[in-house]
Design a protein around this motif. Structure first.
Motif, PDB file in Angstrom:
ATOM      1  N   ASP A   1      27.947  40.563  29.540  1.00  0.00           N
ATOM      2  CA  ASP A   1      29.102  40.441  30.433  1.00  0.00           C
ATOM      3  C   ASP A   1      29.943  39.213  30.089  1.00  0.00           C
ATOM      4  OD1 ASP A   1      28.367  42.706  31.854  1.00  0.00           O
ATOM      5  OD2 ASP A   1      27.216  41.565  33.327  1.00  0.00           O
ATOM      6  N   ILE A   2      29.281  38.131  29.766  1.00  0.00           N
ATOM      7  CA  ILE A   2      29.995  36.889  29.444  1.00  0.00           C
ATOM      8  C   ILE A   2      30.771  37.029  28.145  1.00  0.00           C
ATOM      9  CG2 ILE A   2      29.655  34.463  28.806  1.00  0.00           C
ATOM     10  CD1 ILE A   2      27.267  34.504  30.803  1.00  0.00           C
ATOM     11  N   ASN A   3      30.155  37.637  27.135  1.00  0.00           N
ATOM     12  CA  ASN A   3      30.834  37.811  25.848  1.00  0.00           C
ATOM     13  C   ASN A   3      31.960  38.833  25.918  1.00  0.00           C
ATOM     14  OD1 ASN A   3      29.206  35.906  24.607  1.00  0.00           O
ATOM     15  ND2 ASN A   3      27.676  37.421  24.023  1.00  0.00           N
ATOM     16  N   ALA A   4      31.918  39.732  26.897  1.00  0.00           N
ATOM     17  CA  ALA A   4      32.964  40.748  27.033  1.00  0.00           C
ATOM     18  C   ALA A   4      34.249  40.187  27.643  1.00  0.00           C
ATOM     19  CB  ALA A   4      32.456  41.910  27.889  1.00  0.00           C
ATOM     20  N   ILE A   5      34.187  38.993  28.194  1.00  0.00           N
ATOM     21  CA  ILE A   5      35.374  38.374  28.802  1.00  0.00           C
ATOM     22  C   ILE A   5      36.256  37.801  27.705  1.00  0.00           C
ATOM     23  CG2 ILE A   5      36.178  36.555  30.352  1.00  0.00           C
ATOM     24  CD1 ILE A   5      33.447  36.786  31.775  1.00  0.00           C
ATOM     25  N   SER A   6      37.512  38.229  27.696  1.00  0.00           N
ATOM     26  CA  SER A   6      38.425  37.738  26.662  1.00  0.00           C
ATOM     27  C   SER A   6      38.940  36.347  27.018  1.00  0.00           C
ATOM     28  CB  SER A   6      39.598  38.702  26.478  1.00  0.00           C
ATOM     29  OG  SER A   6      40.415  38.693  27.625  1.00  0.00           O
ATOM     30  N   LYS A   7      39.305  35.595  25.996  1.00  0.00           N
ATOM     31  CA  LYS A   7      39.784  34.222  26.207  1.00  0.00           C
ATOM     32  C   LYS A   7      41.090  34.177  26.996  1.00  0.00           C
ATOM     33  CE  LYS A   7      37.522  31.796  22.542  1.00  0.00           C
ATOM     34  NZ  LYS A   7      37.409  30.381  22.317  1.00  0.00           N
ATOM     35  N   GLU A   8      41.853  35.262  26.972  1.00  0.00           N
ATOM     36  CA  GLU A   8      43.111  35.312  27.712  1.00  0.00           C
ATOM     37  C   GLU A   8      42.875  35.310  29.220  1.00  0.00           C
ATOM     38  OE1 GLU A   8      42.641  37.939  25.201  1.00  0.00           O
ATOM     39  OE2 GLU A   8      43.383  36.428  23.791  1.00  0.00           O
ATOM     40  N   ASN A   9      41.708  35.792  29.659  1.00  0.00           N
ATOM     41  CA  ASN A   9      41.413  35.882  31.097  1.00  0.00           C
ATOM     42  C   ASN A   9      40.920  34.576  31.692  1.00  0.00           C
ATOM     43  OD1 ASN A   9      42.097  38.582  31.162  1.00  0.00           O
ATOM     44  ND2 ASN A   9      40.017  39.286  30.874  1.00  0.00           N
ATOM     45  N   VAL A  10      40.426  33.673  30.864  1.00  0.00           N
ATOM     46  CA  VAL A  10      39.851  32.438  31.379  1.00  0.00           C
ATOM     47  C   VAL A  10      40.730  31.249  31.019  1.00  0.00           C
ATOM     48  CG1 VAL A  10      37.493  33.288  31.343  1.00  0.00           C
ATOM     49  CG2 VAL A  10      38.386  32.150  29.335  1.00  0.00           C
ATOM     50  N   SER A  11      40.643  30.234  31.860  1.00  0.00           N
ATOM     51  CA  SER A  11      41.396  29.003  31.578  1.00  0.00           C
ATOM     52  C   SER A  11      40.435  27.949  31.047  1.00  0.00           C
ATOM     53  CB  SER A  11      42.083  28.517  32.863  1.00  0.00           C
ATOM     54  OG  SER A  11      41.120  28.300  33.868  1.00  0.00           O
ATOM     55  N   GLU A  12      40.984  26.881  30.530  1.00  0.00           N
ATOM     56  CA  GLU A  12      40.172  25.780  29.999  1.00  0.00           C
ATOM     57  C   GLU A  12      39.379  25.147  31.137  1.00  0.00           C
ATOM     58  OE1 GLU A  12      39.961  24.329  26.835  1.00  0.00           O
ATOM     59  OE2 GLU A  12      41.021  26.093  26.085  1.00  0.00           O
ATOM     60  N   HIS A  13      38.168  24.742  30.833  1.00  0.00           N
ATOM     61  CA  HIS A  13      37.334  24.053  31.820  1.00  0.00           C
ATOM     62  C   HIS A  13      36.803  22.783  31.185  1.00  0.00           C
ATOM     63  CE1 HIS A  13      34.178  23.338  34.811  1.00  0.00           C
ATOM     64  NE2 HIS A  13      34.885  24.138  35.590  1.00  0.00           N
ATOM     65  N   PHE A  14      36.681  21.728  31.968  1.00  0.00           N
ATOM     66  CA  PHE A  14      36.248  20.440  31.417  1.00  0.00           C
ATOM     67  C   PHE A  14      34.807  20.473  30.913  1.00  0.00           C
ATOM     68  CE2 PHE A  14      34.673  20.125  35.698  1.00  0.00           C
ATOM     69  CZ  PHE A  14      33.613  19.240  35.668  1.00  0.00           C
ATOM     70  N   LEU A  15      34.039  21.498  31.322  1.00  0.00           N
ATOM     71  CA  LEU A  15      32.650  21.609  30.865  1.00  0.00           C
ATOM     72  C   LEU A  15      32.476  22.624  29.741  1.00  0.00           C
ATOM     73  CD1 LEU A  15      30.774  21.386  34.275  1.00  0.00           C
ATOM     74  CD2 LEU A  15      31.086  19.594  32.571  1.00  0.00           C
ATOM     75  N   GLY A  16      33.564  23.175  29.251  1.00  0.00           N
ATOM     76  CA  GLY A  16      33.480  24.041  28.087  1.00  0.00           C
ATOM     77  C   GLY A  16      33.771  25.506  28.347  1.00  0.00           C
ATOM     78  N   ASP A  17      33.795  26.259  27.252  1.00  0.00           N
ATOM     79  CA  ASP A  17      34.159  27.670  27.271  1.00  0.00           C
ATOM     80  C   ASP A  17      33.122  28.529  27.992  1.00  0.00           C
ATOM     81  OD1 ASP A  17      35.861  29.905  26.420  1.00  0.00           O
ATOM     82  OD2 ASP A  17      34.169  30.425  25.110  1.00  0.00           O
ATOM     83  N   LEU A  18      31.843  28.253  27.787  1.00  0.00           N
ATOM     84  CA  LEU A  18      30.788  29.050  28.427  1.00  0.00           C
ATOM     85  C   LEU A  18      30.856  28.930  29.944  1.00  0.00           C
ATOM     86  CD1 LEU A  18      28.330  30.892  28.093  1.00  0.00           C
ATOM     87  CD2 LEU A  18      26.919  28.833  27.914  1.00  0.00           C
ATOM     88  N   VAL A  19      31.052  27.726  30.443  1.00  0.00           N
ATOM     89  CA  VAL A  19      31.186  27.511  31.887  1.00  0.00           C
ATOM     90  C   VAL A  19      32.415  28.238  32.406  1.00  0.00           C
ATOM     91  CG1 VAL A  19      31.701  25.766  33.640  1.00  0.00           C
ATOM     92  CG2 VAL A  19      29.909  25.346  31.963  1.00  0.00           C
ATOM     93  N   SER A  20      33.495  28.171  31.657  1.00  0.00           N
ATOM     94  CA  SER A  20      34.730  28.847  32.053  1.00  0.00           C
ATOM     95  C   SER A  20      34.514  30.355  32.185  1.00  0.00           C
ATOM     96  CB  SER A  20      35.821  28.550  31.031  1.00  0.00           C
ATOM     97  OG  SER A  20      37.012  29.178  31.380  1.00  0.00           O
ATOM     98  N   ARG A  21      33.816  30.941  31.223  1.00  0.00           N
ATOM     99  CA  ARG A  21      33.543  32.387  31.270  1.00  0.00           C
ATOM    100  C   ARG A  21      32.606  32.749  32.422  1.00  0.00           C
ATOM    101  NH1 ARG A  21      34.320  35.304  26.073  1.00  0.00           N
ATOM    102  NH2 ARG A  21      35.452  33.893  24.723  1.00  0.00           N
ATOM    103  N   LYS A  22      31.588  31.928  32.649  1.00  0.00           N
ATOM    104  CA  LYS A  22      30.658  32.199  33.747  1.00  0.00           C
ATOM    105  C   LYS A  22      31.345  32.079  35.103  1.00  0.00           C
ATOM    106  CE  LYS A  22      26.261  31.066  31.554  1.00  0.00           C
ATOM    107  NZ  LYS A  22      25.071  30.187  31.567  1.00  0.00           N
ATOM    108  N   LEU A  23      32.240  31.096  35.235  1.00  0.00           N
ATOM    109  CA  LEU A  23      32.999  30.958  36.480  1.00  0.00           C
ATOM    110  C   LEU A  23      33.877  32.189  36.722  1.00  0.00           C
ATOM    111  CD1 LEU A  23      34.175  27.253  36.781  1.00  0.00           C
ATOM    112  CD2 LEU A  23      32.965  28.587  38.486  1.00  0.00           C
TER     113      LEU A  23
END
Length: 183
Positions: free
Chosen positions: A60-82
């Motif tokens: 599920d996390i890998n299926a999220i495209s980068k366009e859907n998530v914003s930058e997070h100060f704790l990194g890309d993985l945290v951003s996708r999980k959020l």
């Protein structure tokens, strides 16, 4: 005789379709029948340790495209999980039928709000220099893993423990050190 067999077959199909809906609704509850009455167990320090069945959310996390998530100060993985947590925990309903205004409903608001409170706490702690970004990312990844995996579990006792936590530091300790996810 043939007409009677046709009617009987049709009735069997209708009954099976009806029971399939009931079975599908209770599939998750029936998968872990003894989870609903499970009391927290004590660990060596005497504090409660909550145990929940878990599954990997990597697909599920890998299926999220980068366009859907914003930058997070704790990194890309945290951003996708959020992002995944928000999509799983919230949904929209009409306020009034026929009116285009929508209301956001939160599943398990105690857990959802605790995660957001921990995020704000970690952000402040990193800015103050009390904790490193790497430690904050590790802790918040664990918090998000817990939140994503307890969504379908019976969490009444766990939510009471969250509600009784004094501050964000106690919440962080509860979700990182007192919860065991069984994969």
């Amino acid at each position: 005789m043939t007409n009677m067999k046709t009617i009987l077959n049709l009735l069997i199909v209708l009954v099976l379709l009806g029971t399939q809906r009931l079975i599908a609704q209770d599939a998750l509850v029936m998968a872990f029948p003894d989870e609903s009455n499970k009391q927290p167990v004590s660990n060596a320090t005497g504090k409660h340790l909550f145990e929940f069945m878990a599954s990997s959310k990597s697909f599920d996390i890998n299926a999220i495209s980068k366009e859907n998530v914003s930058e997070h100060f704790l990194g890309d993985l945290v951003s996708r999980k959020l992002y995944l947590m928000e999509t799983k925990y919230t949904y929209q309903v009409e306020m009034i039928p026929g009116n285009p205004q929508m209301k956001t409903v939160i599943r398990k608001p105690v857990i959802f709000e605790a995660v957001l409170k921990i995020e704000r706490y970690l952000k402040k702690s990193v800015k103050k220099g009390d904790i490193t970004v790497e430690k904050a990312a590790t802790d918040f990844n664990k918090v998000l893993d817990v939140a994503l995996n307890v969504l379908t579990a019976d969490t009444n006792i766990f939510e009471k423990a969250i509600s009784s936590a004094d501050d964000a530091s106690a919440l962080l300790n509860l979700l990182t050190n007192q919860v065991n996810l069984v994969f």
